[in-house]
Design an enzyme around this catalytic site. Structure first.
Site, mmCIF file in Angstrom:
data_model
loop_
_atom_site.group_PDB
_atom_site.id
_atom_site.type_symbol
_atom_site.label_atom_id
_atom_site.label_comp_id
_atom_site.label_asym_id
_atom_site.label_seq_id
_atom_site.Cartn_x
_atom_site.Cartn_y
_atom_site.Cartn_z
ATOM 1 N N TYR A 179 -8.315 2.810 14.761
ATOM 2 C CA TYR A 179 -7.931 1.682 14.731
ATOM 3 C C TYR A 179 -8.102 1.065 13.049
ATOM 4 C CZ TYR A 179 -7.331 -3.556 14.830
ATOM 5 O OH TYR A 179 -7.150 -4.776 14.423
ATOM 6 N N TYR B 4 -7.418 6.854 20.536
ATOM 7 C CA TYR B 4 -8.014 6.270 19.268
ATOM 8 C C TYR B 4 -9.206 5.492 19.599
ATOM 9 C CZ TYR B 4 -5.765 1.464 19.839
ATOM 10 O OH TYR B 4 -5.359 0.475 20.325
ATOM 11 N N CYS B 5 -10.346 5.442 18.878
ATOM 12 C CA CYS B 5 -11.106 4.415 18.809
ATOM 13 C C CYS B 5 -11.407 3.469 17.520
ATOM 14 C CB CYS B 5 -12.421 4.994 19.166
ATOM 15 S SG CYS B 5 -12.982 6.488 18.046
ATOM 16 N N TRP B 6 -12.642 3.319 17.092
ATOM 17 C CA TRP B 6 -12.617 2.284 16.058
ATOM 18 C C TRP B 6 -12.274 3.148 14.634
ATOM 19 C CZ3 TRP B 6 -12.383 -1.916 13.286
ATOM 20 C CH2 TRP B 6 -12.919 -1.978 12.231
ATOM 21 N N SER C 281 -13.263 8.498 20.702
ATOM 22 C CA SER C 281 -11.976 9.046 21.089
ATOM 23 C C SER C 281 -12.026 10.570 21.078
ATOM 24 C CB SER C 281 -11.087 8.609 19.960
ATOM 25 O OG SER C 281 -11.391 9.003 18.759
#
Length: 354
Positions: free
Chosen positions: A123, A94-96, A102
């Protein structure tokens, strides 16, 4: 519309072998999903430079430069700790907000042959879920609140209750703060960020059984720099309370134990007391700072309790605390606290050790 096989929602977290946080180190440090490993595709400096390039020279230039860094960083992570992963290993990245960082990582991992997937919404989606959980979980639980002035052994009784098999929630432990002006954790241990506190709190709340009481200390809305969610604060305000009554000498002895570390740096302690300026007369504050510099902790803490903490506690007593269960403790030794915990769990009232 069906989700792609390589894009999954939060409900699928338990189906994966590893959770990879592709955000920058500073984003990870502020908060991350429990158990996630930090594998940034761009470090903080690189992320900032890519953002500047995007604004000044457009998306192509930003991706041309950033793409090299992303590829290099992903290769480094694969070499560093993924070399021994079997072919059936399933990581979730995952990323932001489930975007390019991601997505790039997942593409690489799937090209290697691992069934990697990307967390939909990243996130940001997880944070929305945390906020929702903080609103929904506290009202479902049967709270029991331990109240009492500074030094009355609330935390130690909470631990005694846990040792006796009770469900407890140690808010000060999660916040890494005792909730007072001098309540910072020893040796400069920082408090978690608000988001990290919320994440830890949700994890703790989800482990609790709604069919059993949950014991907790009385807390104000803030514990140091972090704040309780409104739903939890309201639930604790409305919960049954046990009011601890402990001799002053025993309370002072406990405070001197818990705060002894402050005496290792008398000058720093004197500076901490400066936070009471405006709350106490100048001559009183000056006397306390002199005692701090001289290492006279017994006199200092006795006067702090008598002049500051106890009056403050009395002013904040709830109007209905007269109806709280009174628990009188002759001392705060281990045996007395164990007996008190057993009595509370058995429904006993009034006095321990009589």
């Amino acid at each position: 519309m069906a989700t792609k096989p390589d894009i999954v929602t939060l409900e699928a977290l338990d189906a994966f072998d590893a959770l990879i946080d592709a955000r920058s180190p500073s984003e990870y440090a502020e908060d991350h999903l429990p158990g996630a490993v930090s594998c940034p595709v761009l470090d903080d400096d690189q992320r900032r430079l890519v953002g500047t390039l995007y604004k000044q020279r457009g998306p192509f230039e930003a991706r041309r430069i950033g793409g090299v860094w992303v590829a290099r960083n992903i290769a480094r992570h694969v070499e560093a700790w993924m070399q021994d992963k079997p072919a059936h290993w399933r990581p979730l990245v995952y990323c932001w907000r489930g975007g390019q960082r991601s997505g790039s990582f997942v593409l690489w991992l799937r090209q290697i042959g691992w069934a990697a997937a990307q967390l939909q919404g990243g996130y940001k989606a997880y944070r929305r879920w945390v906020v929702q959980q903080l609103a929904e979980l506290p009202p479902r639980l049967a709270w029991r609140v331990l109240a009492g002035p500074t030094g009355s052994g609330k935390t130690r009784l909470l631990h005694a209750l846990a040792a006796a098999g009770a469900q407890v929630l140690d808010l000060e432990g999660l916040a890494r703060h005792r909730g007072s002006i001098l309540g910072a954790w020893p040796d400069g241990q920082p408090q978690p960020s608000q988001k990290a506190f919320d994440t830890a709190l949700v994890a703790a709340l989800r482990r609790l059984d709604p069919a059993r009481p949950v014991w907790v200390e009385a807390e104000s809305r803030k514990i140091g720099l972090v704040q309780l969610p409104e739903a939890l604060h309201q639930a604790l305000q409305q919960a049954p309370r046990v009011q601890l009554q402990v001799p002053f000498e025993a309370r002072l002895a406990l405070v001197l134990q818990d705060y002894a570390w402050l005496g290792r740096d008398p000058q720093a302690l004197a500076r901490r007391l400066q936070a009471l300026r405006g709350l106490q007369p100048g001559e009183v504050l000056q006397r306390w700072q002199v005692w701090a510099r001289q290492g006279r902790l017994p006199e200092l803490f006795a006067d702090l309790m008598t002049r500051h903490y106890d009056p403050l506690y009395q002013r904040h007593l709830r109007a209905d605390d007269a109806r709280a269960t009174m628990l009188v403790l002759p001392g705060l030794d281990e045996a007395t606290l164990a007996q008190a915990a057993a009595q509370l769990l058995a429904g006993g009232l009034a006095r321990v050790g009589s």
